[in-house]
Structures are given as C-alpha cells and as structure tokens.
Design an enzyme around this catalytic site. Structure first.
Site, PDB file in Angstrom:
ATOM      1  N   HIS A  44       0.455  -1.087   0.285  1.00 22.35           N
ATOM      2  CA  HIS A  44       0.038  -0.179   0.585  1.00 22.35           C
ATOM      3  C   HIS A  44       1.074   1.010  -0.059  1.00 22.35           C
ATOM      4  O   HIS A  44       1.876   1.619   0.760  1.00 22.35           O
ATOM      5  CB  HIS A  44      -1.180   0.333   1.612  1.00 22.35           C
ATOM      6  CG  HIS A  44      -1.862   1.445   1.431  1.00 22.35           C
ATOM      7  ND1 HIS A  44      -2.575   1.555   0.506  1.00 22.35           N
ATOM      8  CD2 HIS A  44      -1.552   1.889   2.238  1.00 22.35           C
ATOM      9  CE1 HIS A  44      -2.824   2.949   1.308  1.00 22.35           C
ATOM     10  NE2 HIS A  44      -2.244   3.177   1.122  1.00 22.35           N
ATOM     11  N   HIS A  90      -8.616  -3.923  -2.522  1.00 19.57           N
ATOM     12  CA  HIS A  90      -9.371  -3.102  -3.319  1.00 19.57           C
ATOM     13  C   HIS A  90     -10.368  -3.244  -4.187  1.00 19.57           C
ATOM     14  O   HIS A  90      -9.342  -3.581  -5.165  1.00 19.57           O
ATOM     15  CB  HIS A  90      -9.629  -1.476  -2.833  1.00 19.57           C
ATOM     16  CG  HIS A  90      -8.124  -0.826  -3.465  1.00 19.57           C
ATOM     17  ND1 HIS A  90      -8.030  -0.624  -4.756  1.00 19.57           N
ATOM     18  CD2 HIS A  90      -7.317  -0.556  -3.141  1.00 19.57           C
ATOM     19  CE1 HIS A  90      -7.441  -0.460  -5.137  1.00 19.57           C
ATOM     20  NE2 HIS A  90      -5.856  -0.489  -4.351  1.00 19.57           N
ATOM     21  N   HIS A 101      -9.109   2.069  -6.483  1.00 21.44           N
ATOM     22  CA  HIS A 101      -9.053   3.156  -7.568  1.00 21.44           C
ATOM     23  C   HIS A 101      -7.898   1.972  -8.403  1.00 21.44           C
ATOM     24  O   HIS A 101      -7.783   0.668  -7.524  1.00 21.44           O
ATOM     25  CB  HIS A 101      -7.661   4.055  -6.630  1.00 21.44           C
ATOM     26  CG  HIS A 101      -6.474   3.684  -5.783  1.00 21.44           C
ATOM     27  ND1 HIS A 101      -7.583   3.184  -4.837  1.00 21.44           N
ATOM     28  CD2 HIS A 101      -5.624   2.773  -5.646  1.00 21.44           C
ATOM     29  CE1 HIS A 101      -6.453   2.772  -3.984  1.00 21.44           C
ATOM     30  NE2 HIS A 101      -4.496   2.584  -4.050  1.00 21.44           N
ATOM     31  N   GLU A 120      -5.938  -4.258  -9.123  1.00 23.49           N
ATOM     32  CA  GLU A 120      -4.850  -4.343  -9.367  1.00 23.49           C
ATOM     33  C   GLU A 120      -4.385  -5.695  -9.017  1.00 23.49           C
ATOM     34  O   GLU A 120      -3.868  -6.287  -9.361  1.00 23.49           O
ATOM     35  CB  GLU A 120      -4.486  -4.000  -8.359  1.00 23.49           C
ATOM     36  CG  GLU A 120      -4.178  -2.476  -8.207  1.00 23.49           C
ATOM     37  CD  GLU A 120      -3.607  -1.055  -6.517  1.00 23.49           C
ATOM     38  OE1 GLU A 120      -4.058  -1.866  -5.630  1.00 23.49           O
ATOM     39  OE2 GLU A 120      -4.152   0.131  -6.888  1.00 23.49           O
TER      40      GLU A 120
END
Length: 268
Positions: A44, A90, A101, A120
């Site tokens: 992250h 996410h 995002h 991702e």
C-alpha cells in the site's frame, strides 16, 4: 499544520495497527494449516505501513520503499511459491468499492491489459501466473468481492461491507478470524498451475494529458490519445516492470512541476 500532521499520523498508526493484526492473523492460520514458509510484501502507498518488529516472527518480510521495488506489490515472488494471497485489496478505478482506484488514484484513470480493463488484482494475477503461481485467496470489501469473481476466480474473504467509496461496515475481529479460518482452509485445497500466455499489451490512461505527453517521450511508449499510452512486451514480467516505471516517471514529472510552482510563489 503541525497539530493536523500529528493527528493524521495518529490516525494512520491506528490503521497500520489494524492491518498488522489482520496480516498476523492470516500468517498464523497459514502455519496452523501446514504452510511451511510465508513471505509478506507491503503493497500500500509507499509500502512502508507494516512494521517488521510487529510481524509474526515466523514470516519473512520484503523491506523497501515502494519506488525501489521493481515489481511493486508483487516484489519477492518467484516460481518457488505454491500460492499467493491478496490481503486487504480494493476495487479498480471507475467502479464501486471502498477507496476504489488502480495503482495510483491521483494519476491513473484505468489500465487495460490485452484489451480488458483490470484492477490491481487482475494486473498482479497475470504476473503470478507467469511464475506459475496461482492466486488462491483475496480479501477486501463486498464490492471488491464481485471483481474477485471476474478477475481472479479464487476464494474471497469479505472483511467489510461497502457502504460507499469512503465508508464501510467492518466485521468484528472474531468474525474476521472465522471468515479467514474457513477461507484459508478452502484456498489451500487449490492444486493447479495457471496457464501462461506470451506477448502482452497494456494501455495506461492518465487523468491528465500532461502525464501521457511526458511518458510518451520514452522508448517503447506509444501515445494513443490525449491521456492514454500503450506499451508492449514479450513477457508479462517485463511489461509489469515497465508499467511501474512509466507510472513512477509520470509522478516524478508532476512532483517537479509542483516544486517549480512552489519556488515561483516563494519568490513573489
């Protein structure tokens, strides 16, 4: 400013503590179920959120600022591993989900690989596939779970219910443990190697045309429209590394622009 900065750091520390607890829970359950080796890679932001001193001592840890990780969220992975787990992920940009995002929310609008928009999870899965490593489990909010079915097709552990982009209903830690206990047991039953394909293309769409303008000066980066560039490599490993470099270079150009603007204002 100092008070606000201190408050922000305190809040971040709480989030980091929660993430440490979740990661250690997963590590412990993996070892309980017979796993022999676990390697953790912080994925992250700047990738400096997990404290090695607080990590389960049985696990290894990839340590570096994210900018120095050639393979970013997947640093440390090779063909010696039996499975990969995506913890605390996410949804992709342009879709529902908590903090949705793709790679860099303020820079990147979308990423399309071989003609399909991916988040991702999907982007990282293709790299794992190239090493012959299956993604066996992913966890995150309820909206993200829908994308897990689409991009991964693996076991999903819902850690929170999506209320909106900035709000979620988190389950209790006891419930979290129950969900991970079942999920990891199911995930470890996976015994198949993913298929590997060759020659990949990727289109990166930025929020602003200036980013596409800047990175299109690089070799092997082709500008497709005002905000989109295209890259292509024979192996996905090379494509992934180039993607990270292109996005990092884009950010460097913006940081320089902001710095020059600040210097100009300071002179007035």
């Amino acid at each position: 400013k100092a008070i606000r900065r201190q408050r922000q750091m305190c809040i971040r520390d709480r989030y980091c503590t929660n993430m440490m607890n979740e990661v250690n829970l997963v590590i412990d359950l993996l070892f309980q179920n017979g796993v022999e080796e676990v390697v953790v890679n912080d994925s992250h932001g700047n990738m400096d959120n997990l404290l090695p001193s607080k990590l389960d001592p049985r696990a290894a840890f990839v340590s570096a600022n994210g900018a120095y990780k050639e393979f970013g969220m997947m640093e440390g992975l090779d063909d010696s591993f039996d499975g990969a787990l995506f913890i605390g992920y996410h949804s992709r940009c342009n879709s529902p989900g908590v903090m949705a995002h793709t790679i860099w929310g303020t820079m990147v609008r979308k990423i399309v690989v071989d003609g399909k928009e991916l988040g991702e999870s999907g982007i990282n899965r293709l790299l794992a596939n190239e090493f012959g490593v299956p993604v066996i489990l992913a966890s995150g909010d309820s909206e993200y779970g829908k994308q897990v079915e689409e991009e991964l097709g693996c076991v999903f552990v819902e850690t929170k219910k999506t209320l909106n982009n900035q709000c979620a209903l988190c389950c209790s830690f006891n419930e979290l443990k129950n969900r991970y206990t079942y999920g990891i047991q199911e995930a470890l039953k996976v015994d198949e190697k993913p298929a590997v394909s060759s020659s990949h293309t990727m289109e990166i769409t930025f929020h602003h045309s200036r980013n596409a303008d800047f990175v299109s000066r690089m070799d092997n980066v082709e500008k497709m429209d005002d905000c989109t560039v295209r890259i292509e490599k024979e192996t996905y490993k090379d494509l992934y590394a180039l993607m990270r470099f292109v996005i990092k270079v884009c950010n460097a150009s913006v940081s320089y622009t902001h710095l020059r603007a600040h210097e100009t204002l300071s002179d007035l």
